[in-house]
Design a protein around this motif. Structure first.
Motif, PDB file in Angstrom:
ATOM      1  N   MET A  64       0.850  -1.204   0.000  1.00 47.21           N
ATOM      2  CA  MET A  64       0.000   0.000   0.000  1.00 47.21           C
ATOM      3  C   MET A  64       0.878   1.244   0.000  1.00 47.21           C
ATOM      4  N   ASP A  65       0.293   2.347  -0.435  1.00 49.50           N
ATOM      5  CA  ASP A  65       0.908   3.645  -0.151  1.00 49.50           C
ATOM      6  C   ASP A  65       0.518   3.988   1.281  1.00 49.50           C
ATOM      7  N   GLY A  66       1.489   4.350   2.104  1.00 49.26           N
ATOM      8  CA  GLY A  66       1.159   4.626   3.514  1.00 49.26           C
ATOM      9  C   GLY A  66       2.395   5.007   4.299  1.00 49.26           C
ATOM     10  N   TYR A  67       2.433   4.516   5.542  1.00 51.27           N
ATOM     11  CA  TYR A  67       3.557   4.848   6.421  1.00 51.27           C
ATOM     12  C   TYR A  67       4.096   3.575   7.055  1.00 51.27           C
ATOM     13  N   ALA A  68       5.402   3.432   7.024  1.00 50.49           N
ATOM     14  CA  ALA A  68       6.064   2.307   7.678  1.00 50.49           C
ATOM     15  C   ALA A  68       6.376   2.738   9.114  1.00 50.49           C
ATOM     16  N   VAL A  69       5.900   1.932  10.068  1.00 58.22           N
ATOM     17  CA  VAL A  69       5.981   2.338  11.490  1.00 58.22           C
ATOM     18  C   VAL A  69       6.311   1.122  12.355  1.00 58.22           C
ATOM     19  N   ARG A  70       6.487   1.405  13.659  1.00 67.63           N
ATOM     20  CA  ARG A  70       6.626   0.329  14.637  1.00 67.63           C
ATOM     21  C   ARG A  70       5.245   0.041  15.227  1.00 67.63           C
ATOM     22  N   VAL A  71       4.971  -1.244  15.487  1.00 69.04           N
ATOM     23  CA  VAL A  71       3.637  -1.655  15.963  1.00 69.04           C
ATOM     24  C   VAL A  71       3.277  -0.963  17.276  1.00 69.04           C
ATOM     25  N   ALA A  72       4.245  -0.900  18.203  1.00 64.51           N
ATOM     26  CA  ALA A  72       3.957  -0.357  19.538  1.00 64.51           C
ATOM     27  C   ALA A  72       3.537   1.111  19.464  1.00 64.51           C
ATOM     28  N   ASP A  73       4.069   1.837  18.462  1.00 64.85           N
ATOM     29  CA  ASP A  73       3.787   3.270  18.360  1.00 64.85           C
ATOM     30  C   ASP A  73       2.349   3.576  17.959  1.00 64.85           C
ATOM     31  N   ILE A  74       1.691   2.601  17.323  1.00 64.95           N
ATOM     32  CA  ILE A  74       0.314   2.875  16.875  1.00 64.95           C
ATOM     33  C   ILE A  74      -0.712   2.020  17.622  1.00 64.95           C
TER      34      ILE A  74
END
Ligand code: AMP
Ligand code: MG
Length: 440
Positions: A64-74
């Motif tokens: 997808m177009d989106g944001y790569a993040v850490r699971v805990a942060d979201i």
């Protein structure tokens, strides 16, 4: 060639359709494999098992177009309580170097781009405010994305588990897997797979080169003026088109005048580019039927076994036929009758399977089906001949188009099926069940 016939081949002997076809197929061998560029291999039979040299996808990447993040942060993010992260840069497809995503950070990521180090999951842009926070802060220069997206902050309003919207390395095929088995016919998806695993060329049986040559002093090339007594050469066009349709690389030589010497020289010239030769006309018993004469002399120059044999077939249309092999490479040659419908039906019955055999295909024949004959009155058919009438087929019903005349090209152009009337049947009643060859 192999056809040292054990049968009685005297003038009065009639070969059945099946005997003639078997003789051809016993002679025609699949062409030797060659290495071809992918697009040239379309429709060809693969002769090697293809092993995957690299996994697909070759790396973990975003779907997808989106944001790569850490699971805990979201974790626990919602519309009411979004997780606000610092956008540290962009990861575009094709980008080798990626930013490291630390706690509280996000990298804007495009579909197909590698998951950057540190990131555990991807949140689609639809689950965020699209980074509408304050002005750009970028530790990485975005090189293909629009600069306004890489803003300072992004608000994520929905949580995602680990590796959401991530296409895992090797989730399609893994290095060492078999991608395609020998014997596969290469269609567009198979060509695509070969390209995806980095193959530029592939080993296949090539398309046969078929030379089509018509004979007749009355024949004129379409587009030119007709003098009295002349007709346009339609066979060489119909059969070249049919050869291409069957999978061949076909060359149309066009009409050769009824002169055995000229015909012989023309055929010899063509041998160099032919895996199969097809002639039309000049095979019956008329005064100017020069194909027999010409072909016999071509065979003479070679070792024993070469030569073309002329026969009568128990079929209608298409009674006179020639088959054999000629020249130093024993190139197979089919001499078809001249009447346009006869030559076309003969092509369907004998040449098309030969082309497919040369390609190494297993399925040589057109599909057949049973259909109800729709006619106002009974059809008559000659005794002792397998008749092939032209027809149109729909939903289990077949209707003849035109009559039995083998000059009826306009009716042939309307047909999509051949109605088969067996040798021992002389009359077929309306509503009878008949065998139909579907011409596709
Ligand atoms: P032949 O077998 O050469 O005696 O030809 C039989 C009939 O088919 C004759 O009426 C020819 O004029 C016709 N014919 C032969 N070759 C062609 C061709 N290439 N295109 C159209 N009609 C042909
Ligand atoms: Mg002729």
């Amino acid at each position: 060639m192999s056809s040292a016939p054990t049968r009685d081949t005297g003038q009065d002997h009639f070969w059945t359709v099946n005997e003639h076809l078997e003789d051809i197929l016993a002679t025609v061998r699949p062409l030797d494999p060659i290495e071809l560029h992918l697009l040239d291999a379309l429709g060809c039979v693969l002769v090697e098992d293809v092993t995957v040299p690299l996994s697909l996808p070759p790396f973990d990447n975003s779907s997808m177009d989106g944001y790569a993040v850490r699971v805990a942060d979201i974790a626990g993010a919602s519309e009411e309580y979004p997780a606000v992260l610092t956008v540290i840069g962009d990861v575009a497809a094709g980008q080798g170097e990626q930013p490291h995503v630390g706690p509280g950070e996000a990298a804007r990521i495009m579909t197909g781009a590698p998951l950057p180090p540190g990131a555990e999951t991807v949140v689609p842009v639809e689950w965020t405010d699209g980074g509408l926070g304050r002005g750009p802060v970028s530790r990485m220069r975005a090189h293909s994305a629009s600069p306004e997206g890489a803003s300072g902050q992004v608000a994520v309003h929905r949580a995602a588990g680990a590796r959401a919207h991530v296409r895992d390395k090797g989730s399609d095929v893994k290095a060492g897997d078999r991608a395609l088995a020998a014997g596969t016919i290469l269609g567009p998806p198979q060509i695509g797979l070969l390209a995806a695993i980095g193959r530029a060329t592939v080993r296949v049986r090539p398309r046969p080169r078929v030379v089509v040559l018509s004979t007749g002093s009355e024949l004129v090339q379409p587009g030119q003026k007709l003098d009295p007594g002349q007709i346009y050469d339609s066979n060489s066009f119909a059969l070249t088109a049919a050869a291409r349709d069957a999978g061949a690389i076909a060359y149309r030589v066009g009409a050769v005048t009824d002169d055995a010497e000229i015909l012989r020289a023309t055929i010899e010239d063509q041998l160099v580019r032919a895996d199969l030769l097809v002639t039309t006309g000049g095979v019956s018993v008329g005064a100017y039927d020069v194909v027999k004469e010409a072909l016999q002399s071509v065979g003479d120059e070679d070792e024993a076994g070469s030569g073309v044999e002329f026969r009568k077939l128990a079929m209608q249309p298409g009674k006179p036929q020639g088959f054999g092999s000629i020249g130093p490479d024993h190139t197979p040659l089919l001499a078809l009758p001249g009447n346009p419908v006869s030559s076309y039906v003969s092509f369907e019955l004998f040449v098309r399977p030969a082309i497919r055999a040369l390609m190494g295909l297993e399925d040589l024949h057109r599909p057949t089906t049973r259909a109800t004959l729709e006619v106002p009155k009974a059809l008559t058919s000659p005794a002792g001949r397998r008749q092939f009438l032209r027809g149109t087929y729909t939903d289990g019903k077949v209707t003849p188009v035109g009559g039995a005349g083998s000059h009826l090209v306009a009716a042939l152009a309307l047909a999509d099926a051949l109605i088969v009337v067996p040798e021992d049947v002389e009359s077929v009643e309306p509503g009878s069940e008949v065998e139909v060859v579907l011409l596709g």
